[in-house]
Motif scaffolding. Structure first.
Motif, PDB file in Angstrom:
ATOM      1  N   LYS A  83       0.844  -1.204   0.000  1.00 24.83           N
ATOM      2  CA  LYS A  83       0.000   0.000   0.000  1.00 24.83           C
ATOM      3  C   LYS A  83       0.871   1.242   0.000  1.00 24.83           C
ATOM      4  N   GLY A  84       0.374   2.304  -0.637  1.00 27.78           N
ATOM      5  CA  GLY A  84       1.105   3.562  -0.615  1.00 27.78           C
ATOM      6  C   GLY A  84       0.276   4.652  -1.250  1.00 27.78           C
ATOM      7  N   THR A  85       0.881   5.810  -1.428  1.00 31.54           N
ATOM      8  CA  THR A  85       0.198   6.859  -2.181  1.00 31.54           C
ATOM      9  C   THR A  85       1.188   7.406  -3.205  1.00 31.54           C
ATOM     10  N   VAL A  86       0.636   7.879  -4.291  1.00 34.04           N
ATOM     11  CA  VAL A  86       1.442   8.473  -5.354  1.00 34.04           C
ATOM     12  C   VAL A  86       0.903   9.886  -5.519  1.00 34.04           C
ATOM     13  N   ASP A  87       1.763  10.870  -5.240  1.00 35.41           N
ATOM     14  CA  ASP A  87       1.346  12.268  -5.231  1.00 35.41           C
ATOM     15  C   ASP A  87       0.728  12.665  -6.578  1.00 35.41           C
ATOM     16  N   GLN A  88      -0.479  13.195  -6.529  1.00 35.78           N
ATOM     17  CA  GLN A  88      -1.191  13.693  -7.721  1.00 35.78           C
ATOM     18  C   GLN A  88      -1.678  12.585  -8.671  1.00 35.78           C
ATOM     19  N   LYS A  89      -1.561  11.323  -8.254  1.00 36.96           N
ATOM     20  CA  LYS A  89      -1.997  10.230  -9.138  1.00 36.96           C
ATOM     21  C   LYS A  89      -3.469  10.376  -9.528  1.00 36.96           C
ATOM     22  N   GLY A  90      -4.309  10.725  -8.535  1.00 38.43           N
ATOM     23  CA  GLY A  90      -5.739  10.847  -8.812  1.00 38.43           C
ATOM     24  C   GLY A  90      -6.022  11.882  -9.887  1.00 38.43           C
ATOM     25  N   VAL A  91      -5.330  13.004  -9.786  1.00 35.03           N
ATOM     26  CA  VAL A  91      -5.533  14.088 -10.758  1.00 35.03           C
ATOM     27  C   VAL A  91      -5.084  13.622 -12.146  1.00 35.03           C
ATOM     28  N   MET A  92      -3.925  12.967 -12.195  1.00 37.71           N
ATOM     29  CA  MET A  92      -3.393  12.521 -13.496  1.00 37.71           C
ATOM     30  C   MET A  92      -4.260  11.418 -14.091  1.00 37.71           C
ATOM     31  N   ASN A  93      -4.682  10.447 -13.262  1.00 36.39           N
ATOM     32  CA  ASN A  93      -5.506   9.350 -13.790  1.00 36.39           C
ATOM     33  C   ASN A  93      -6.876   9.840 -14.256  1.00 36.39           C
ATOM     34  N   ASN A  94      -7.413  10.840 -13.560  1.00 36.32           N
ATOM     35  CA  ASN A  94      -8.695  11.407 -13.992  1.00 36.32           C
ATOM     36  C   ASN A  94      -8.541  12.028 -15.384  1.00 36.32           C
ATOM     37  N   LYS A  95      -7.446  12.761 -15.590  1.00 34.87           N
ATOM     38  CA  LYS A  95      -7.222  13.411 -16.903  1.00 34.87           C
ATOM     39  C   LYS A  95      -6.937  12.371 -17.983  1.00 34.87           C
ATOM     40  N   ILE A  96      -6.107  11.388 -17.652  1.00 37.05           N
ATOM     41  CA  ILE A  96      -5.746  10.369 -18.652  1.00 37.05           C
ATOM     42  C   ILE A  96      -6.987   9.549 -19.023  1.00 37.05           C
ATOM     43  N   SER A  97      -7.756   9.132 -18.017  1.00 38.67           N
ATOM     44  CA  SER A  97      -8.988   8.367 -18.276  1.00 38.67           C
ATOM     45  C   SER A  97      -9.956   9.176 -19.124  1.00 38.67           C
ATOM     46  N   THR A  98     -10.081  10.444 -18.812  1.00 37.19           N
ATOM     47  CA  THR A  98     -10.978  11.316 -19.580  1.00 37.19           C
ATOM     48  C   THR A  98     -10.595  11.294 -21.050  1.00 37.19           C
ATOM     49  N   LYS A  99      -9.311  11.509 -21.334  1.00 38.26           N
ATOM     50  CA  LYS A  99      -8.840  11.544 -22.737  1.00 38.26           C
ATOM     51  C   LYS A  99      -9.111  10.212 -23.431  1.00 38.26           C
ATOM     52  N   ILE A 100      -8.852   9.104 -22.729  1.00 37.61           N
ATOM     53  CA  ILE A 100      -9.016   7.797 -23.379  1.00 37.61           C
ATOM     54  C   ILE A 100     -10.500   7.480 -23.582  1.00 37.61           C
ATOM     55  N   PHE A 101     -11.329   7.776 -22.584  1.00 45.19           N
ATOM     56  CA  PHE A 101     -12.775   7.548 -22.766  1.00 45.19           C
ATOM     57  C   PHE A 101     -13.311   8.413 -23.911  1.00 45.19           C
ATOM     58  N   GLU A 102     -12.872   9.671 -23.978  1.00 47.31           N
ATOM     59  CA  GLU A 102     -13.345  10.547 -25.071  1.00 47.31           C
ATOM     60  C   GLU A 102     -12.945   9.964 -26.421  1.00 47.31           C
ATOM     61  N   PHE A 103     -11.702   9.479 -26.487  1.00 45.49           N
ATOM     62  CA  PHE A 103     -11.216   8.884 -27.745  1.00 45.49           C
ATOM     63  C   PHE A 103     -12.043   7.645 -28.102  1.00 45.49           C
ATOM     64  N   LEU A 104     -12.211   6.719 -27.135  1.00 50.70           N
ATOM     65  CA  LEU A 104     -12.938   5.477 -27.435  1.00 50.70           C
ATOM     66  C   LEU A 104     -14.384   5.776 -27.814  1.00 50.70           C
ATOM     67  N   GLN A 105     -14.975   6.741 -27.107  1.00 49.40           N
ATOM     68  CA  GLN A 105     -16.356   7.103 -27.418  1.00 49.40           C
ATOM     69  C   GLN A 105     -16.461   7.652 -28.839  1.00 49.40           C
ATOM     70  N   SER A 106     -15.484   8.468 -29.224  1.00 48.88           N
ATOM     71  CA  SER A 106     -15.496   9.046 -30.581  1.00 48.88           C
ATOM     72  C   SER A 106     -15.330   7.955 -31.631  1.00 48.88           C
ATOM     73  N   GLU A 107     -14.790   6.794 -31.227  1.00 48.82           N
ATOM     74  CA  GLU A 107     -14.611   5.669 -32.155  1.00 48.82           C
ATOM     75  C   GLU A 107     -15.766   4.668 -32.050  1.00 48.82           C
ATOM     76  N   GLY A 108     -16.807   5.027 -31.317  1.00 48.21           N
ATOM     77  CA  GLY A 108     -18.016   4.198 -31.294  1.00 48.21           C
ATOM     78  C   GLY A 108     -18.131   3.205 -30.158  1.00 48.21           C
ATOM     79  N   ILE A 109     -17.193   3.239 -29.190  1.00 53.72           N
ATOM     80  CA  ILE A 109     -17.294   2.332 -28.033  1.00 53.72           C
ATOM     81  C   ILE A 109     -18.161   3.013 -26.964  1.00 53.72           C
ATOM     82  N   PRO A 110     -19.241   2.365 -26.516  1.00 55.51           N
ATOM     83  CA  PRO A 110     -20.059   2.994 -25.482  1.00 55.51           C
ATOM     84  C   PRO A 110     -19.354   2.922 -24.116  1.00 55.51           C
ATOM     85  N   THR A 111     -19.275   4.048 -23.419  1.00 53.94           N
ATOM     86  CA  THR A 111     -18.607   4.069 -22.110  1.00 53.94           C
ATOM     87  C   THR A 111     -19.498   4.776 -21.094  1.00 53.94           C
TER      88      THR A 111
END
Ligand code: TMP
Length: 234
Positions: A40-68
């Motif tokens: 167990k541990g914490t990674v500084d700012q991981k939540g902020v970075m993962n939220n942004k990265i997930s957002t970009k990938i979901f937007e991309f997949l959605q634009s390619e027709g994958i329902p998310t």
């Protein structure tokens, strides 16, 4: 959109109700666990970075027709998502050998697999998320044969899409884990897609830019996540 009570807290995220019954807020924490929370541990700012990265990938997949389940990025650590009933199966797709596949088959890390390998794991922390097959899924009623067929189809499409997406950033997608949910009778992609849930290596150098840096104490974890984020954000 009003934030209401906490519905569920997992290892890396929290879900909150909203004033709309079909939508929930997915909050990304900095907490990190590995090996079924033995580490167990914490990674500084991981939540902020993962939220942004997930957002970009979901937007991309959605634009390619994958329902998310993705609806919109709300704030640094919050994303608005559709409220799904999670299928209790983690779906892993592997392109090169790494992690538990090396342990399972006694092979070295980094071997290019002759075909993409899809695995199902039963989402049960108390059992350590064991590897299961489609017969187990049906036998326990975790998903219907039709749902499994839909999930398989999406996972192979997502594999092709994400591998190209990362290759354009000079990153190689090694493997990833997805979760799906039921929403108004349909299967849609849920959870997150981030360096917590994918293995991503820099092309050419093979440098690991994902949670393996945390799992195996390789150092520079924040920098690795930041590197993925900055390439995605260009
Ligand atoms: P594994 O090699 O440890 O089975 O992991 C395969 C992929 O799944 C890798 O990209 C990391 C991701 N993963 C999760 O997102 N959550 C988990 O609990 C585990 C074990 C792996």
């Amino acid at each position: 959109m009003e934030k209401r009570e906490k519905l569920y807290e997992g290892k890396a995220k929290i879900l909150y109700a909203t004033d709309q019954p079909d939508y929930v807020i997915q909050y990304f924490k900095d907490d990190a666990t590995a090996f079924n929370a033995a580490k167990k541990g914490t990674v500084d700012q991981k939540g902020v970075m993962n939220n942004k990265i997930s957002t970009k990938i979901f937007e991309f997949l959605q634009s390619e027709g994958i329902p998310t389940h993705f609806v919109k990025h709300l704030s640094d650590r919050e994303m608005l998502v559709k409220k799904v009933q999670i299928v209790p199966v983690e779906v892993v797709l592997r392109r090169r050998s790494a992690g538990s596949l090396c342990r399972l088959l006694g092979i070295e890390e980094g071997r290019k697999l002759k075909n993409p390998v899809l695995e199902f794991c039963y989402k049960r922390d108390d059992l350590g998320d064991p590897l299961i097959n489609e017969d187990h899924i049906q036998a326990l009623g975790l998903a219907t044969p039709q749902e499994i067929a839909t999930i398989r189809e999406y996972v192979f499409q997502i594999n092709e899409l994400m591998a190209k997406f990362f290759a354009n950033l000079n990153l190689e997608l090694i493997d990833f884990k997805l979760e799906f949910g039921r929403y108004k009778g349909n299967i849609i992609l849920a959870d997150e897609i981030s360096p917590d849930t994918c293995r991503i290596w820099e092309m050419g150098t093979g440098k690991k830019l994902d949670k393996d840096r945390f799992r195996h104490d390789l150092g520079n974890i924040e920098e690795a996540y930041q590197e993925v984020l900055s390439r995605i954000s260009k």
